[in-house]
Design an enzyme around this catalytic site. Structure first.
Site, PDB file in Angstrom:
ATOM      1  N   HIS A 350      18.256  41.206 -45.946  1.00 52.16           N
ATOM      2  CA  HIS A 350      18.147  39.774 -46.238  1.00 52.16           C
ATOM      3  C   HIS A 350      18.754  39.581 -47.418  1.00 52.16           C
ATOM      4  O   HIS A 350      18.442  38.151 -48.135  1.00 52.16           O
ATOM      5  CB  HIS A 350      16.459  39.794 -46.158  1.00 52.16           C
ATOM      6  N   LYS A 536      11.096  25.467 -51.544  1.00 46.95           N
ATOM      7  CA  LYS A 536      11.585  26.996 -51.432  1.00 46.95           C
ATOM      8  C   LYS A 536      10.922  27.881 -52.611  1.00 46.95           C
ATOM      9  O   LYS A 536      10.520  27.288 -53.739  1.00 46.95           O
ATOM     10  CB  LYS A 536      13.228  27.316 -51.277  1.00 46.95           C
ATOM     11  N   ARG A 537      11.129  29.327 -52.643  1.00 47.28           N
ATOM     12  CA  ARG A 537      10.534  30.152 -53.604  1.00 47.28           C
ATOM     13  C   ARG A 537      11.277  29.533 -54.849  1.00 47.28           C
ATOM     14  O   ARG A 537      12.525  29.314 -55.002  1.00 47.28           O
ATOM     15  CB  ARG A 537      11.120  31.647 -53.296  1.00 47.28           C
ATOM     16  N   LYS A 542      18.592  29.768 -56.832  1.00 41.28           N
ATOM     17  CA  LYS A 542      18.294  28.669 -55.674  1.00 41.28           C
ATOM     18  C   LYS A 542      18.399  27.498 -56.596  1.00 41.28           C
ATOM     19  O   LYS A 542      18.648  26.415 -56.063  1.00 41.28           O
ATOM     20  CB  LYS A 542      16.766  28.810 -55.260  1.00 41.28           C
ATOM     21  N   THR A 644      16.094  29.196 -44.256  1.00 44.93           N
ATOM     22  CA  THR A 644      15.421  28.500 -43.095  1.00 44.93           C
ATOM     23  C   THR A 644      15.045  27.229 -43.323  1.00 44.93           C
ATOM     24  O   THR A 644      14.798  26.565 -42.440  1.00 44.93           O
ATOM     25  CB  THR A 644      14.374  29.459 -42.422  1.00 44.93           C
ATOM     26  N   LYS A 648      14.923  23.625 -40.931  1.00 43.96           N
ATOM     27  CA  LYS A 648      13.790  22.881 -40.512  1.00 43.96           C
ATOM     28  C   LYS A 648      13.987  21.437 -40.807  1.00 43.96           C
ATOM     29  O   LYS A 648      13.537  20.356 -40.340  1.00 43.96           O
ATOM     30  CB  LYS A 648      12.435  23.614 -41.307  1.00 43.96           C
TER      31      LYS A 648
END
Length: 803
Positions: A350, A536-537, A542, A644, A648
């Site tokens: 991942h 998100k985390r 990110k 993901t 969504k």
């Protein structure tokens, strides 16, 4: 299932009497929820039993999905939807004076995951049941979830999240299926009369692993699979056990299944995490073998009936654990045991982030798991010996499991599996060409891609019922079980009435979210503003920081020119930072401080707002995602394996603002470059910077006046109460290399945001883009993803319908 409203009401009243011995009018919402939960379990129990019976009678090959995380979300409405009785129950409760949405809020939202990994696992087990794939989840029943996030003066504070405080209506304790897991002690090998090495154990600590099973209900198909979560308990004690010794032992053992991801900044925390990983792996593998033996099929044929999937490196110890059982308990020779193990195991990678590719100190793993360490050493020895005759010594040395005093879990999973997959086309390419290139040279046929997916049932049918109803009116409901049928929506791309309806639904969802924020945070949001979402985390790669720097640039633009033609914006963040990840927590504080600055500044006339929701999780996502106009997917290219949230959000009509990273590449290919906003460095450009070392972040600070002003605001007192955090971030970006190229991508990101500002003003054009994104989202259903796993990796097929 067939259920009339009258029958449901009678059943509900009866269950209320059986559980609480009271009339419905006397029950509180929490009691109403538990009664409904018990009733739903009753409705699904027959199918659950029948599904298991069919698997056994048919000697059906089954998949076991091993994952440290299962971020399930609330299950009540999902179960009602999958049983096909959601509307019946809602209407029946209304007749009884009960609002379904009120009692839904009584269900805990268990934080048994940290983000995409755990949510993917939840989507996968849902999709396996819906796709009639005989597949089950295997994990840990954590007493406390990840943590409950609170903001105190803008800082993240972690509180315990005791989701089991009032019990869990969905689980069934299976004490008869408990197994014993051994830790510590000494192990030595002695030759038997036949020359076989036999292990002998001494002084091991025994942990009782007790399974709690939860029904995983397929969508309107009578299939119910199982999620098995293990709880660590103290085995029965003999009468000679000292009371205080027992208490100490109990505390040690029960801590194993107490907290998801304990603090790994110290030795004890890392040791506990290793205990957790072996605990659920050993319990799961033992349980599988015990079930397999009931079929009376020779152990050599295990791979014909069992597939075990390693979701990230956390369950990698399933490889030596299965070897232990086959060697020590089933008395199989090494070659046959290894052949069986490799054919049973498969592994999903991942991440390319080195810190997430787990490795454990030799002294830790050899002390805690002495027999497992012996087996790992032998796997490593045989692998090295075999590959040394085939490949360059440098390749063999780089791919060893044991290296520089550590056991590399990703290497163990790769060597011990027959399949290794990435989770997006770009990610898999990077694995093969860069991160795991040596392994790709050794095992080219093992590598494959399986792009992640999401379940449209939770993320559209439940989270956005108005949009779901619109789609059903336009194209029927075949898409519910064949999600690619959403492509039929393209026929309405130029239908003005449909586009206006789509805009109206989005506005209603924004109003609903705005009401939630006003109630919970006291902030008033303008639903006519662009809702720009990054959920998100919290991690530096990110690049929530890139988003924040751009917000500050807009703020200064408005301060200089209050009448600037800027469409109002609401920037929405949702994220947790790992408790020991100091830099991420500093970013959270900085975002909250900038939010205080902007939200309280009346001179900008409500044109900018920042919302950072506390304790982001599945239930909050279900509120945010339908309201989103913009989907921020701005990780540095090459760093996000898939994502993901991008899927969504596009499913709910948000436009993706993205780098060409992870699954964003495939989203672009699906919707077309005119219906996604792409900016920033490409993966090959990032690696070129790595290769030639030519990136100098300070040069961007020196020559870009807009960027310089924004960065100076971090350290000149402009942002209230964030001096230390601002300085830390400033230094990391300007002086310490800007690891994730935030400053390099700033101008491109700002230009992309200006493009969005202009596009959003043309309502029909914007909604046409939204509709094309919805139409293209069906490809990213987890139903299709697990069907690919089933046919191409696990070799499992359902025969439920045939019996």
């Amino acid at each position: 299932m067939d259920l009339s409203k009258r029958k449901f009401k009678d059943d509900y009243k009866k269950m209320m009497t059986e559980v609480y011995s009271m009339d419905i009018s006397e029950a509180e919402p929490t009691e109403q929820f538990f009664v409904l939960g018990n009733l739903v379990r009753t409705y699904s129990s027959k199918n659950w039993s029948h599904t298991n019976q069919v698997y056994v009678e048919n000697k059906q090959k089954q998949t076991y999905y091993f994952s440290m995380e299962f971020l399930l979300g609330r299950m009540l409405k999902s179960n009602l939807l999958n049983l096909g009785i959601l509307n019946t129950v809602r209407d029946g409760l209304y007749d009884l004076g009960i609002d379904l949405e009120t009692i839904v809020q009584m269900e805990p939202d268990p934080g048994l995951g940290n983000g995409g990994l755990g949510r993917l696992a939840a989507c996968f087990i849902d999709s396996m049941a819906t796709s009639e794939i005989p597949g089950h989840g295997n994990g840990i029943r954590f007493k406390y979830g990840l943590f409950k996030q609170k903001f105190v003066n803008g800082y993240q504070v972690e509180l315990p999240e005791n989701w089991l405080q009032n019990g869990n209506v969905w689980e069934t304790r299976k004490m008869h299926a408990a197994v014993t897991v051994r830790l510590y002690g000494k192990v030595w090998l002695e030759k038997t009369a036949s020359g076989v090495l036999e292990p002998h154990y001494e002084g091991a600590q025994k942990v009782l692993a007790v399974p709690y099973d939860t029904a995983v209900i397929g969508y309107k198909n009578d299939v119910v699979n199982t999620l098995r979560l293990w709880s660590a308990e103290v085995p029965a004690q003999d009468e000679s056990t000292d009371y205080w010794s027992f208490i100490h032992q109990r505390n040690q053992i029960e801590s194993i299944s107490e907290v998801l991801y304990p603090d790994d900044s110290n030795y004890e925390g890392r040791l506990l995490r290793l205990k957790q990983e072996y605990f659920f792996v050993s319990a799961g593998v033992q349980s599988i073998i015990r079930h397999y033996k009931k079929m009376r099929v020779p152990m050599l044929h295990l791979a014909e009936k069992v597939a075990i999937h390693i979701n990230d490196t956390h369950p990698a110890l399933s490889v030596p654990e299965l070897m232990r059982i086959l060697l020590d308990e089933e008395k199989m020779d090494w070659e046959h045991a290894w052949n069986v193990t490799v054919n049973v195991m498969s592994y999903t990678n991942h991440t390319i982030m080195s810190e997430a590719l787990e490795k454990w100190p030799i002294d830790m793993i050899s002390t805690l798991l002495p027999r497992i360490y012996q087996i790992i050493c032998e796997i490593d020895r045989r692998f090295t010996m075999k590959m040394s005759t085939l490949f360059d010594p440098s390749i063999v040395e780089r791919t060893r499991i044991i290296e520089c005093g550590h056991v590399k879990m990703a290497h163990l999973a790769i060597i011990g599996s027959h399949s290794i997959n990435g989770v997006a086309q770009l990610h898999t390419t990077i694995l093969k060409e860069k991160v795991l290139h040596d392994f790709y040279l050794i095992y080219p046929s093992k590598f494959n891609n399986k792009t992640n997916g999401i379940t449209q049932r939770r993320w559209l049918m439940l989270a956005n019922e108005p949009l779901c109803n619109l789609i059903n009116r336009k194209i029927g409901n075949d898409w519910e079980t064949t999600p690619t049928e959403l492509k039929m929506l393209k026929a309405f791309r130029d239908d003005e009435k449909t586009l206006i309806e789509l805009a109206k639904i989005k506005h209603q969802n924004k109003e609903r979210f705005a009401k939630h924020i006003q109630k919970t945070m006291g902030l008033v949001l303008n639903p006519d503003a662009i809702f720009d979402v990054q959920i998100k985390r919290l991690h530096a790669y990110k690049r929530q920081l890139l988003n924040l720097l751009h917000i500050l640039s807009l703020y200064f633009q408005l301060k200089d020119h209050p009448e600037a033609d800027l469409h109002p914006r609401v920037f929405i963040f949702g994220a947790k930072a790992a408790p020991s990840y100091t830099y991420a927590k500093q970013i959270i504080k900085l975002i909250n401080s900038v939010a205080d600055l902007i939200n309280q500044d009346t001179t900008i006339k409500e044109k900018l707002k920042i919302v950072f929701v506390e304790n982001y999780g599945v239930s909050l996502a279900e509120k945010i995602i339908p309201a989103a106009d913009i989907s921020e997917q701005i990780s540095l290219a090459s760093k996000e394996a898939s994502g993901t949230s991008n899927m969504k959000l596009m499913l709910n009509g948000a436009i993706t603002l993205a780098t060409l990273d992870g699954a964003n590449v495939e989203i672009r290919d699906r919707v077309g470059s005119n219906n996604i906003i792409i900016f920033g460095l490409r993966e090959e450009e990032v690696y070129q910077y790595y290769h030639d070392g030519s990136y100098h972040s300070k040069s961007y600070y020196d020559r870009n006046p807009v960027l310089r002003r924004v960065l100076n605001a971090l350290i000149d007192g402009t942002i209230p109460d964030a001096e230390a955090e601002g300085r830390s971030v400033f230094d990391s970006l300007v002086y310490y290399g800007d690891e994730y190229f935030v400053l390099r991508d700033f101008d491109a990101y700002s230009a992309a945001q200006k493009q969005i500002d202009q596009l959003y003003r043309d309502t029909l054009k914007w909604q046409r883009m939204a509709l094309i994104n919805i139409a293209g989202a069906g490809t990213f259903s987890s139903d299709y993803t697990v069907q690919q796993y089933a046919s191409q990796i696990w070799d499992v097929f359902s025969r439920i319908r045939d019996i």
